[in-house]
Write an enzyme that holds these catalytic residues in place. Sequence first.
Site, PDB file in Angstrom:
ATOM      1  N   SER A 146       0.863  -1.182   0.000  1.00 18.33           N
ATOM      2  CA  SER A 146       0.000   0.000   0.000  1.00 18.33           C
ATOM      3  C   SER A 146       0.895   1.227   0.000  1.00 18.33           C
ATOM      4  O   SER A 146       2.078   1.143   0.366  1.00 18.33           O
ATOM      5  CB  SER A 146      -0.886   0.005   1.251  1.00 18.33           C
ATOM      6  OG  SER A 146      -1.557   1.239   1.405  1.00 18.33           O
ATOM      7  N   TYR A 161      -3.516  -1.416   9.917  1.00 15.35           N
ATOM      8  CA  TYR A 161      -3.348  -1.568   8.466  1.00 15.35           C
ATOM      9  C   TYR A 161      -1.960  -1.122   8.026  1.00 15.35           C
ATOM     10  O   TYR A 161      -1.252  -1.853   7.318  1.00 15.35           O
ATOM     11  CB  TYR A 161      -4.416  -0.755   7.739  1.00 15.35           C
ATOM     12  CG  TYR A 161      -4.356  -0.868   6.237  1.00 15.35           C
ATOM     13  CD1 TYR A 161      -4.915  -1.964   5.579  1.00 15.35           C
ATOM     14  CD2 TYR A 161      -3.741   0.116   5.466  1.00 15.35           C
ATOM     15  CE1 TYR A 161      -4.857  -2.069   4.193  1.00 15.35           C
ATOM     16  CE2 TYR A 161      -3.679   0.009   4.084  1.00 15.35           C
ATOM     17  CZ  TYR A 161      -4.241  -1.076   3.456  1.00 15.35           C
ATOM     18  OH  TYR A 161      -4.178  -1.176   2.086  1.00 15.35           O
TER      19      TYR A 161
END
Length: 256
Positions: A146, A161
């Site tokens: 990400s 996350y």
Amino acid sequence: MKNYFDIKDKVAVITGASSGLGWQIAQAYASQGAKLALFARREERLLENVAEIEKEYGTEVMYAVCDVGDYDSITAAVAKTMDAYGRIDILVNAAGMGNNKMVTDQSNEEWERHIHIDLSGVYYMCKAVGEIMIEQEYGKIINIGSIHSRVIFPGGGISAYSSAKGGVMNLTKNLAVEWAKYNITVNAIGPAVFETELTVDSIELPGFMDLIAAYCPAGRLGKPGELDGIAIYLASDASSFCTGQLICIDGGWTAI
């Protein structure tokens, strides 16, 4: 003319292939003639996706119900793939989960579950498939990281996350170093925000699109298909000397 991006008849295992980025990448590979093994937990969605691949692309495709948080489930799915194809050339680790909680609002169980799926699940898949690739002396591993492997949303709120995705980035580097001698490349893709089942709740939060406009130079979400090129490149022999990298596909977000 040689096609340096040729992946026709390569065997690709894709986790998280029932929806989202995993499903998008599966379709991209199918369009290039790769043989697919779709892994996910939701069998009904996998059956639908297998039928669509067969109808739209005509390439070989199979599925295995697989929970990336359960190593026994992984080894069973990998064994099923080997029984069907006899080899695995490409692994895409796209399975994951979402979380938008501040540390003080997040239970320890939520933290542990997130790290287990988004980081340990990638490690487990790499280990199980990596052993096969080492024996083959060939493999292409692509982890979905990400932009939050590198940067954080203003105000935070994604501790689990971002910690998991930061771990994915460094796991990618470590495996690249360990396995380069076996002709295995290990890279990661770092998407910005794409609309998927995992992100739709965040996208609908008040002010979220204002944040995108402020921090993403392109001023928008990623669109379906905009990861296809990098996913095909990293799966092909065009990337034979590219390993240990996190490549962000983010409309310029991490350039700031």
